[in-house]
Design a protein around this motif. Sequence first.
Motif, PDB file in Angstrom:
ATOM      1  N   THR A   1       0.826  -1.215   0.000  1.00  0.00           N
ATOM      2  CA  THR A   1       0.000   0.000   0.000  1.00  0.00           C
ATOM      3  C   THR A   1       0.854   1.256   0.000  1.00  0.00           C
ATOM      4  OG1 THR A   1      -1.764  -1.140   1.192  1.00  0.00           O
ATOM      5  CG2 THR A   1      -1.789   1.264   1.258  1.00  0.00           C
ATOM      6  N   VAL A   2       1.875   1.278   0.868  1.00  0.00           N
ATOM      7  CA  VAL A   2       2.758   2.449   0.914  1.00  0.00           C
ATOM      8  C   VAL A   2       3.491   2.618  -0.413  1.00  0.00           C
ATOM      9  CG1 VAL A   2       4.807   3.412   2.015  1.00  0.00           C
ATOM     10  CG2 VAL A   2       3.035   2.348   3.406  1.00  0.00           C
ATOM     11  N   ALA A   3       3.974   1.522  -0.983  1.00  0.00           N
ATOM     12  CA  ALA A   3       4.712   1.601  -2.241  1.00  0.00           C
ATOM     13  C   ALA A   3       3.823   2.128  -3.369  1.00  0.00           C
ATOM     14  CB  ALA A   3       5.271   0.223  -2.605  1.00  0.00           C
ATOM     15  N   LEU A   4       2.599   1.628  -3.460  1.00  0.00           N
ATOM     16  CA  LEU A   4       1.683   2.080  -4.508  1.00  0.00           C
ATOM     17  C   LEU A   4       1.308   3.547  -4.311  1.00  0.00           C
ATOM     18  CD1 LEU A   4      -0.715  -0.981  -4.940  1.00  0.00           C
ATOM     19  CD2 LEU A   4       1.039  -0.178  -6.525  1.00  0.00           C
ATOM     20  N   ALA A   5       1.027   3.940  -3.078  1.00  0.00           N
ATOM     21  CA  ALA A   5       0.645   5.333  -2.816  1.00  0.00           C
ATOM     22  C   ALA A   5       1.787   6.281  -3.162  1.00  0.00           C
ATOM     23  CB  ALA A   5       0.244   5.497  -1.351  1.00  0.00           C
ATOM     24  N   ALA A   6       3.014   5.883  -2.811  1.00  0.00           N
ATOM     25  CA  ALA A   6       4.157   6.736  -3.129  1.00  0.00           C
ATOM     26  C   ALA A   6       4.427   6.764  -4.630  1.00  0.00           C
ATOM     27  CB  ALA A   6       5.396   6.249  -2.380  1.00  0.00           C
ATOM     28  N   ALA A   7       4.296   5.611  -5.299  1.00  0.00           N
ATOM     29  CA  ALA A   7       4.532   5.552  -6.738  1.00  0.00           C
ATOM     30  C   ALA A   7       3.507   6.369  -7.509  1.00  0.00           C
ATOM     31  CB  ALA A   7       4.503   4.097  -7.209  1.00  0.00           C
TER      32      ALA A   7
ATOM     33  N   SER B   1      12.390   6.808  -4.296  1.00  0.00           N
ATOM     34  CA  SER B   1      12.374   6.592  -5.737  1.00  0.00           C
ATOM     35  C   SER B   1      11.698   5.265  -6.056  1.00  0.00           C
ATOM     36  CB  SER B   1      13.800   6.594  -6.276  1.00  0.00           C
ATOM     37  OG  SER B   1      14.519   5.481  -5.756  1.00  0.00           O
ATOM     38  N   ARG B   2      11.378   5.075  -7.323  1.00  0.00           N
ATOM     39  CA  ARG B   2      10.732   3.826  -7.735  1.00  0.00           C
ATOM     40  C   ARG B   2      11.643   2.623  -7.495  1.00  0.00           C
ATOM     41  NH1 ARG B   2       6.027   4.285 -10.688  1.00  0.00           N
ATOM     42  NH2 ARG B   2       5.454   6.414 -11.296  1.00  0.00           N
ATOM     43  N   SER B   3      12.936   2.802  -7.668  1.00  0.00           N
ATOM     44  CA  SER B   3      13.857   1.684  -7.416  1.00  0.00           C
ATOM     45  C   SER B   3      13.881   1.328  -5.934  1.00  0.00           C
ATOM     46  CB  SER B   3      15.258   2.054  -7.892  1.00  0.00           C
ATOM     47  OG  SER B   3      15.756   3.170  -7.172  1.00  0.00           O
ATOM     48  N   GLU B   4      13.833   2.341  -5.069  1.00  0.00           N
ATOM     49  CA  GLU B   4      13.789   2.076  -3.633  1.00  0.00           C
ATOM     50  C   GLU B   4      12.492   1.380  -3.238  1.00  0.00           C
ATOM     51  OE1 GLU B   4      16.424   5.641  -1.632  1.00  0.00           O
ATOM     52  OE2 GLU B   4      14.425   6.119  -2.394  1.00  0.00           O
ATOM     53  N   LEU B   5      11.387   1.789  -3.848  1.00  0.00           N
ATOM     54  CA  LEU B   5      10.100   1.162  -3.546  1.00  0.00           C
ATOM     55  C   LEU B   5      10.074  -0.288  -4.033  1.00  0.00           C
ATOM     56  CD1 LEU B   5       7.698   4.114  -4.452  1.00  0.00           C
ATOM     57  CD2 LEU B   5       8.295   3.297  -2.169  1.00  0.00           C
ATOM     58  N   THR B   6      10.652  -0.517  -5.205  1.00  0.00           N
ATOM     59  CA  THR B   6      10.714  -1.888  -5.722  1.00  0.00           C
ATOM     60  C   THR B   6      11.543  -2.775  -4.804  1.00  0.00           C
ATOM     61  OG1 THR B   6      10.506  -1.083  -7.999  1.00  0.00           O
ATOM     62  CG2 THR B   6      11.372  -3.315  -7.686  1.00  0.00           C
ATOM     63  N   ARG B   7      12.672  -2.243  -4.373  1.00  0.00           N
ATOM     64  CA  ARG B   7      13.530  -2.983  -3.451  1.00  0.00           C
ATOM     65  C   ARG B   7      12.793  -3.283  -2.154  1.00  0.00           C
ATOM     66  NH1 ARG B   7      18.979  -0.316  -1.040  1.00  0.00           N
ATOM     67  NH2 ARG B   7      17.426   1.209  -0.415  1.00  0.00           N
ATOM     68  N   LEU B   8      12.056  -2.310  -1.652  1.00  0.00           N
ATOM     69  CA  LEU B   8      11.298  -2.482  -0.415  1.00  0.00           C
ATOM     70  C   LEU B   8      10.297  -3.627  -0.542  1.00  0.00           C
ATOM     71  CD1 LEU B   8      10.198  -1.546   2.377  1.00  0.00           C
ATOM     72  CD2 LEU B   8       8.725   0.032   1.117  1.00  0.00           C
ATOM     73  N   VAL B   9       9.525  -3.649  -1.634  1.00  0.00           N
ATOM     74  CA  VAL B   9       8.505  -4.686  -1.824  1.00  0.00           C
ATOM     75  C   VAL B   9       9.159  -6.058  -1.972  1.00  0.00           C
ATOM     76  CG1 VAL B   9       6.668  -5.511  -3.347  1.00  0.00           C
ATOM     77  CG2 VAL B   9       6.837  -3.074  -2.823  1.00  0.00           C
ATOM     78  N   VAL B  10      10.268  -6.129  -2.714  1.00  0.00           N
ATOM     79  CA  VAL B  10      10.955  -7.407  -2.902  1.00  0.00           C
ATOM     80  C   VAL B  10      11.468  -7.939  -1.567  1.00  0.00           C
ATOM     81  CG1 VAL B  10      12.993  -8.513  -3.907  1.00  0.00           C
ATOM     82  CG2 VAL B  10      11.574  -6.994  -5.298  1.00  0.00           C
ATOM     83  N   TYR B  11      12.099  -7.087  -0.785  1.00  0.00           N
ATOM     84  CA  TYR B  11      12.626  -7.515   0.510  1.00  0.00           C
ATOM     85  C   TYR B  11      11.507  -7.923   1.454  1.00  0.00           C
ATOM     86  CZ  TYR B  11      17.270  -5.804  -0.775  1.00  0.00           C
ATOM     87  OH  TYR B  11      18.480  -5.625  -1.381  1.00  0.00           O
ATOM     88  N   ALA B  12      10.413  -7.168   1.454  1.00  0.00           N
ATOM     89  CA  ALA B  12       9.279  -7.520   2.308  1.00  0.00           C
ATOM     90  C   ALA B  12       8.694  -8.864   1.900  1.00  0.00           C
ATOM     91  CB  ALA B  12       8.208  -6.438   2.232  1.00  0.00           C
ATOM     92  N   GLY B  13       8.638  -9.108   0.591  1.00  0.00           N
ATOM     93  CA  GLY B  13       8.140 -10.395   0.110  1.00  0.00           C
ATOM     94  C   GLY B  13       9.031 -11.540   0.535  1.00  0.00           C
ATOM     95  N   ILE B  14      10.354 -11.326   0.520  1.00  0.00           N
ATOM     96  CA  ILE B  14      11.289 -12.361   0.970  1.00  0.00           C
ATOM     97  C   ILE B  14      11.057 -12.677   2.442  1.00  0.00           C
ATOM     98  CG2 ILE B  14      13.724 -12.843   1.433  1.00  0.00           C
ATOM     99  CD1 ILE B  14      14.394 -11.244  -1.091  1.00  0.00           C
TER     100      ILE B  14
END
Length: 454
Positions: free
Chosen positions: A59-65, A199-212
């Motif tokens: 949710t945070v990643a989508l709202a920020a993106a 940034s979008r790269s930071e948000l992508t990294r965040l979601v990937v790490y959270a998924g792991i």
Amino acid sequence: MRTASALLASALAGAVAGIAWSGPRSDRWPFAATVDDLIGWSSTQSTATTVGQLLVVVTVALAAAMRLSARITPWVLAAVMLVVLAFTKVALPEAASLSVFTALHILKSCAAGLLVGLVLHATRRSRAGWVALATGLFGGTLLASVGTIATSDSFVASRLDSSSVFGEPAWWLLGAAFVLCVAAAALYRPGVDDSADPSRSELTRLVVYAGIVALVCRLCVEFVGTSEYQLWKAITVLVVALLVIDRVAARWEAADARTVIIGVLITASAIAMWNAGARTTIDPRVLTAAGVAGLVVGAAIAWRLPVGQITSWVAAAVLAAVPMIAAAVHVDAVTAVALGVVAALVPIALTAVTADPHASVRPLAVSLPGLAILVAAAVPVPVGVATTRDLSQSDLDALLADPTAGATDLLQGSAVLTSTDLTSAYLALAVGVLCTLRIVWLSRRPDSPEPGTA
């Protein structure tokens, strides 16, 4: 008024989500269920809660993106999520079957995740808002322990999964959170905003790490919870999860990495108090009062306790020793209250002095997907130990056949519940001590990412 409404709304929304995810244990069910039904429910509960907590990050990643910059929209949507949680509170006791009950639980878990994510995005520029939300989540788990009443000695001696029907957020809490979210939206005024979203790269990294983290924790829950409880399995899964989270945290600077580890410490401390409330037969209000006192004292100490200095080591040693001493006394009430105080003191004292974390770290630190379920499975309610004097042969046979069953139910009063196995309490305490030492170490490390992790 604007600041006060936003901070109170954050804290109460966090408390609502904390209770929704905690699922206080109960030895009652609203309908008949077979063993297979209970096994299926336990697995679904773990998955639903993990998905709900992962939704915080998404949710945070989508709202920020989407550059959802106006705070009025997140607050309004947060109020809608509170309405959904109010619906599940009404519908859960009326569930006519386990399938309906399961569907409502999934809805509740996901709504709680969206709620926390929206509030976190709305307060992304505010350090006070971040601390209020994190404290509310922790406080909600403490409040959940009040609904975990040991109605019988057999319940105290058993390791039971939750039905969560009897642990929904109170109406006053839901109502107050809803009103304050609406007020925060109505009172919002745009102002100067110098900080940038991730940034979008930071948000992508965040979601990937959270998924792991979510996947690892969920697999660990499956490993430790599929058969009879074994200590070596509990220790193994906790070590694996802590290593994964620590490696994920290392991808950020020291201050932010410390924030993620503090999230682990808060979760473990909350579960320790939750377990203490579940196994004691003392008035739960005593334990709650101790926890609230710990929150207040911890908040006061936080501003005077510089992390990384010698005072931090002394404080950590003292706080770690308190529950050990209480357990040695073998007085159940003393142990429970001591665990409650320490569980509240440690994370609050360390959270408040943490440097303002990067906006891409806060969601992971708040949700740590699946960790609460994992800790609850690996650190179950301690099993009561009964004496064997004046037992009939049939009673002894029953105990040997199923030592984890409700001991005093089997013995029908002929045994005396003399002590409690505190292994699980020590296990939770070990997690807390390791996290404390890691936080102090990170505080001494240069404030830069590990080599090759940027």
